[in-house]
Design a protein around this motif. Structure first.
Motif, PDB file in Angstrom:
ATOM      1  N   ASN A 374       7.198  15.735 -34.226  1.00  0.00           N
ATOM      2  CA  ASN A 374       6.690  15.451 -35.564  1.00  0.00           C
ATOM      3  C   ASN A 374       6.843  13.960 -35.839  1.00  0.00           C
ATOM      4  OD1 ASN A 374       9.380  15.047 -36.302  1.00  0.00           O
ATOM      5  ND2 ASN A 374       9.615  17.134 -37.071  1.00  0.00           N
ATOM      6  N   ALA A 375       6.614  13.560 -37.080  1.00  0.00           N
ATOM      7  CA  ALA A 375       6.585  12.131 -37.404  1.00  0.00           C
ATOM      8  C   ALA A 375       7.917  11.437 -37.154  1.00  0.00           C
ATOM      9  CB  ALA A 375       6.161  11.956 -38.863  1.00  0.00           C
ATOM     10  N   ALA A 376       9.000  12.205 -37.127  1.00  0.00           N
ATOM     11  CA  ALA A 376      10.301  11.604 -36.876  1.00  0.00           C
ATOM     12  C   ALA A 376      10.472  11.185 -35.418  1.00  0.00           C
ATOM     13  CB  ALA A 376      11.415  12.588 -37.271  1.00  0.00           C
ATOM     14  N   ASP A 377       9.634  11.698 -34.518  1.00  0.00           N
ATOM     15  CA  ASP A 377       9.743  11.380 -33.102  1.00  0.00           C
ATOM     16  C   ASP A 377       8.341  11.319 -32.500  1.00  0.00           C
ATOM     17  OD1 ASP A 377      10.404  10.994 -30.489  1.00  0.00           O
ATOM     18  OD2 ASP A 377      11.414  12.908 -30.196  1.00  0.00           O
ATOM     19  N   PRO A 378       7.650  10.219 -32.660  1.00  0.00           N
ATOM     20  CA  PRO A 378       6.247  10.150 -32.221  1.00  0.00           C
ATOM     21  C   PRO A 378       6.072   9.831 -30.739  1.00  0.00           C
ATOM     22  CG  PRO A 378       6.858   8.098 -33.262  1.00  0.00           C
ATOM     23  CD  PRO A 378       8.062   9.004 -33.355  1.00  0.00           C
ATOM     24  N   ARG A 379       7.102  10.078 -29.926  1.00  0.00           N
ATOM     25  CA  ARG A 379       6.940   9.868 -28.490  1.00  0.00           C
ATOM     26  C   ARG A 379       6.104  10.990 -27.874  1.00  0.00           C
ATOM     27  NH1 ARG A 379      13.163   9.556 -26.892  1.00  0.00           N
ATOM     28  NH2 ARG A 379      13.164  11.131 -28.527  1.00  0.00           N
ATOM     29  N   LEU A 380       5.314  10.630 -26.859  1.00  0.00           N
ATOM     30  CA  LEU A 380       4.637  11.659 -26.081  1.00  0.00           C
ATOM     31  C   LEU A 380       5.707  12.420 -25.308  1.00  0.00           C
ATOM     32  CD1 LEU A 380       1.804  12.719 -25.208  1.00  0.00           C
ATOM     33  CD2 LEU A 380       2.079  11.312 -23.173  1.00  0.00           C
ATOM     34  N   PRO A 381       5.795  13.730 -25.473  1.00  0.00           N
ATOM     35  CA  PRO A 381       6.886  14.474 -24.828  1.00  0.00           C
ATOM     36  C   PRO A 381       6.650  14.669 -23.341  1.00  0.00           C
ATOM     37  CG  PRO A 381       5.427  15.966 -25.967  1.00  0.00           C
ATOM     38  CD  PRO A 381       4.945  14.581 -26.313  1.00  0.00           C
ATOM     39  N   PRO A 382       7.674  15.051 -22.603  1.00  0.00           N
ATOM     40  CA  PRO A 382       7.485  15.432 -21.205  1.00  0.00           C
ATOM     41  C   PRO A 382       6.673  16.715 -21.098  1.00  0.00           C
ATOM     42  CG  PRO A 382       9.806  15.028 -21.718  1.00  0.00           C
ATOM     43  CD  PRO A 382       9.084  15.102 -23.019  1.00  0.00           C
ATOM     44  N   PRO A 383       6.128  17.025 -19.921  1.00  0.00           N
ATOM     45  CA  PRO A 383       5.359  18.258 -19.760  1.00  0.00           C
ATOM     46  C   PRO A 383       6.239  19.498 -19.864  1.00  0.00           C
ATOM     47  CG  PRO A 383       5.671  17.178 -17.652  1.00  0.00           C
ATOM     48  CD  PRO A 383       6.178  16.224 -18.685  1.00  0.00           C
ATOM     49  N   MET A 384       5.607  20.616 -20.223  1.00  0.00           N
ATOM     50  CA  MET A 384       6.331  21.892 -20.277  1.00  0.00           C
ATOM     51  C   MET A 384       6.722  22.362 -18.887  1.00  0.00           C
ATOM     52  SD  MET A 384       4.288  24.104 -23.142  1.00  0.00           S
ATOM     53  CE  MET A 384       2.861  24.233 -22.078  1.00  0.00           C
ATOM     54  N   ALA A 385       5.884  22.019 -17.891  1.00  0.00           N
ATOM     55  CA  ALA A 385       6.172  22.434 -16.511  1.00  0.00           C
ATOM     56  C   ALA A 385       5.409  21.513 -15.577  1.00  0.00           C
ATOM     57  CB  ALA A 385       5.770  23.890 -16.269  1.00  0.00           C
ATOM     58  N   MET A 386       5.939  21.367 -14.355  1.00  0.00           N
ATOM     59  CA  MET A 386       5.262  20.655 -13.275  1.00  0.00           C
ATOM     60  C   MET A 386       4.661  21.706 -12.355  1.00  0.00           C
ATOM     61  SD  MET A 386       5.820  17.334 -13.794  1.00  0.00           S
ATOM     62  CE  MET A 386       5.722  16.514 -12.213  1.00  0.00           C
ATOM     63  N   LEU A 387       3.339  21.666 -12.175  1.00  0.00           N
ATOM     64  CA  LEU A 387       2.640  22.635 -11.356  1.00  0.00           C
ATOM     65  C   LEU A 387       2.047  21.942 -10.136  1.00  0.00           C
ATOM     66  CD1 LEU A 387       0.699  24.595 -14.148  1.00  0.00           C
ATOM     67  CD2 LEU A 387       3.080  24.870 -13.405  1.00  0.00           C
ATOM     68  N   GLY A 464       3.443  21.984 -34.206  1.00  0.00           N
ATOM     69  CA  GLY A 464       4.427  22.354 -33.194  1.00  0.00           C
ATOM     70  C   GLY A 464       3.968  23.191 -32.040  1.00  0.00           C
ATOM     71  N   MET A 465       2.910  24.031 -32.190  1.00  0.00           N
ATOM     72  CA  MET A 465       2.555  24.988 -31.142  1.00  0.00           C
ATOM     73  C   MET A 465       1.611  24.345 -30.123  1.00  0.00           C
ATOM     74  SD  MET A 465       1.409  28.995 -31.546  1.00  0.00           S
ATOM     75  CE  MET A 465       2.985  29.543 -32.242  1.00  0.00           C
ATOM     76  N   MET A 466       2.166  23.363 -29.396  1.00  0.00           N
ATOM     77  CA  MET A 466       1.377  22.608 -28.441  1.00  0.00           C
ATOM     78  C   MET A 466       2.284  21.976 -27.396  1.00  0.00           C
ATOM     79  SD  MET A 466      -1.632  19.799 -29.132  1.00  0.00           S
ATOM     80  CE  MET A 466      -0.681  18.706 -30.209  1.00  0.00           C
ATOM     81  N   GLY A 467       1.792  21.890 -26.171  1.00  0.00           N
ATOM     82  CA  GLY A 467       2.458  21.209 -25.087  1.00  0.00           C
ATOM     83  C   GLY A 467       1.440  20.902 -24.009  1.00  0.00           C
ATOM     84  N   TYR A 468       1.904  20.530 -22.823  1.00  0.00           N
ATOM     85  CA  TYR A 468       0.971  20.300 -21.731  1.00  0.00           C
ATOM     86  C   TYR A 468       1.646  20.548 -20.388  1.00  0.00           C
ATOM     87  CZ  TYR A 468       3.052  15.576 -21.159  1.00  0.00           C
ATOM     88  OH  TYR A 468       3.906  14.521 -20.958  1.00  0.00           O
ATOM     89  N   PHE A 469       0.809  20.883 -19.399  1.00  0.00           N
ATOM     90  CA  PHE A 469       1.254  21.033 -18.026  1.00  0.00           C
ATOM     91  C   PHE A 469       0.871  19.781 -17.241  1.00  0.00           C
ATOM     92  CE2 PHE A 469       0.294  25.573 -19.146  1.00  0.00           C
ATOM     93  CZ  PHE A 469       1.613  26.021 -19.118  1.00  0.00           C
ATOM     94  N   ARG A 470       1.747  19.356 -16.358  1.00  0.00           N
ATOM     95  CA  ARG A 470       1.410  18.277 -15.423  1.00  0.00           C
ATOM     96  C   ARG A 470       1.196  18.905 -14.047  1.00  0.00           C
ATOM     97  NH1 ARG A 470       4.650  13.146 -16.175  1.00  0.00           N
ATOM     98  NH2 ARG A 470       2.924  12.869 -17.651  1.00  0.00           N
ATOM     99  N   VAL A 471      -0.012  18.754 -13.513  1.00  0.00           N
ATOM    100  CA  VAL A 471      -0.362  19.337 -12.217  1.00  0.00           C
ATOM    101  C   VAL A 471      -0.500  18.200 -11.208  1.00  0.00           C
ATOM    102  CG1 VAL A 471      -1.987  20.789 -10.969  1.00  0.00           C
ATOM    103  CG2 VAL A 471      -1.592  21.210 -13.404  1.00  0.00           C
ATOM    104  N   VAL A 472       0.292  18.267 -10.136  1.00  0.00           N
ATOM    105  CA  VAL A 472       0.318  17.177  -9.150  1.00  0.00           C
ATOM    106  C   VAL A 472       0.052  17.750  -7.770  1.00  0.00           C
ATOM    107  CG1 VAL A 472       1.851  15.758 -10.510  1.00  0.00           C
ATOM    108  CG2 VAL A 472       2.814  17.384  -8.901  1.00  0.00           C
TER     109      VAL A 472
END
Length: 472
Positions: A374-387, A464-472
């Protein structure tokens, strides 16, 4: 969900869908979109126009290409805040996915960005921005992309219908798109329902003809229960991907539930001359007519309806025997739930500051007890999982809330395998509707990139109901 008379459905599923025909030489399409404020007549000719936001002079443009064509789409921003284009449902390179700060820089006011890709899948898709979606899509910033090349037999006619609610006051001015009451529950609903920018669609069609209807739910919040009365019809594709036809009862008893961002393709055998059919949303307090079809002229076809007009989808099929299993539970957030960055730690690969368009100041929702910042922490978060690219993943999705959640995975097509509620066949999609307390399994083959994974009730993903996967 399907109605109760499944035993009476026609035996259309006896033969499997035939393989797709390889596309011919690709054509090249050069488009320019200018995201700008434009006046649109939504409330009728006697009412003041609405100052909508659109990509083109007309709202909800319908663009057509063939599978494999080359697309170059230049976005020019004439608005007061940054924008992008996310090509919803398309399996295209990650750099073209249109998510500010994750896959591309924001297109700032006065700036531009060019998307270049070749759609690999035929079907019904759409496009929209990905920061401040509730406000930008709420004002109308969206368009439709039809990728042709999935028909083994042409219908007699086609109709595209985009459904969207508008948050408008009596004076035609927009109301607040986000409210705490709506964001923390099932969403903030519009005050005016529309189809193709009108109060509903009324269409004169040939009698006794095969009509393909491409139906898109472009609303920020609304879940619809789609049925038909007055005509024989079948669902022939979900989210653009062909399925063995599923009957829609002509008395409105068989229906299919679709949430925001989902699409249905129907094949309708239009009524006899002078007859009328209605495609309706039965999930409303009172059934709402999406489209009225009035038949005229001599009947085009005499043979019984055969809705198996599409070919087999072409996306990579999951290898279920070798799939890795992951589980994701969608819940309300609490004071004990931290942002991804706090709970998982710094992402050594990427640490980008987002702006106020991409985060909200309130958090109501979480995935596996973690919430988008949220606005208190505007950093792009790490991925939910590495695939791992090319590997099949089988995800168990659990809705632990009393509200529906249409869950969308960017850049992939997945198989919806099982549901604790049941009643549907295995089908392909990019967005799956989780009903309250429902448990669903999906499977997909991972493609390289950073891919968003979120609820498509826009207030939910923004809180809040959002994240992302990093696929490498």
């Amino acid at each position: 969900m399907l109605g109760s008379s499944a035993q009476s459905r026609p035996a259309w599923t006896a033969a499997p869908l035939p393989p797709a025909v390889e596309p011919g030489a690709p054509a090249t399409h050069d488009w320019t979109f200018e995201a700008a404020e434009r006046e649109v007549a939504l409330l009728g000719a006697d009412a003041p126009p609405v100052k909508a936001w659109t990509y083109t002079p007309e709202p909800f443009p319908v663009l057509r290409v063939r599978r494999g064509d080359r697309v170059r789409a230049r976005l020019v921003n004439r608005l007061s805040e940054h924008v992008s284009i996310h090509w919803h449902g398309l399996r295209i390179p990650n750099a073209m996915d249109g998510v500010q700060y994750l896959t591309q820089p924001p297109v700032q006011p006065g700036g531009s960005f060019t998307y270049a890709f070749s759609p690999p899948d035929p079907g019904t898709f759409f496009f929209h921005p990905h920061c401040n979606e509730s406000g930008q899509v709420g004002r109308g910033l969206a368009g439709i992309l039809v990728v042709e090349g999935d028909e083994r037999r042409k219908p007699d006619r086609e109709l595209v219908v985009a459904v969207k609610d508008w948050r408008l006051g009596p004076d035609g001015r927009f109301l607040d798109f986000v409210t705490p009451e709506g964001a923390s529950r099932a969403g903030t609903f519009g005050t005016l329902r529309s189809a193709n920018g009108r109060r509903s669609v009324t269409e004169t069609v040939p009698a006794g003809a095969d009509l393909r209807v491409r139906l898109l739910n472009l609303d920020a919040t609304r879940v619809m229960e789609i049925g038909i009365d007055g005509a024989e019809a079948a669902i022939i594709a979900v989210d653009g991907h062909a399925i063995a036809p599923v009957a829609l009862d002509e008395r409105g008893l068989e229906t299919w539930r679709m949430g925001p961002a989902m699409r249905l393709d129907l094949l309708v055998r239009t009524p006899k001359p002078g007859g009328t059919a209605r495609i309706s949303d039965y999930f409303s307090a009172e059934p709402w007519t999406v489209a009225t079809l009035t038949a005229t002229g001599k009947p085009v076809r005499k043979a019984p309806l055969d809705p198996a007009i599409l070919t087999r989808p072409v996306f990579p099929e999951p290898d279920l025997a070798g799939a890795e299993r992951l589980a994701y539970t969608f819940t309300a957030a609490s004071d004990s739930i931290a942002s991804y960055a706090e709970a998982i730690g710094e992402d050594s690969v990427r640490r980008v500051l987002m702006d106020s368009l991409c985060v909200r100041d309130r958090t109501f929702w979480a995935i596996n007890k973690l919430s988008w910042p949220n606005a208190a922490d505007p950093r792009l978060p790490p991925p939910m999982a590495m695939l791992a690219a090319g590997r099949t993943y089988r995800l168990e999705l659990v809705n632990a809330t009393p509200h529906p959640h249409p869950i969308h995975l960017h850049g992939h097509v997945f198989r919806v395998l099982t549901s604790s509620i049941g009643g549907k066949p295995v089908y392909a999609a990019d967005t799956v509707l989780l009903s309250p307390k429902e448990r669903v399994e999906i499977a997909f083959v991972a493609a390289p990139g950073d891919w968003m994974f979120h609820c498509h009730i826009l207030e939910h993903l923004e809180t809040g109901m959002m994240g992302y996967f990093r696929v490498v």
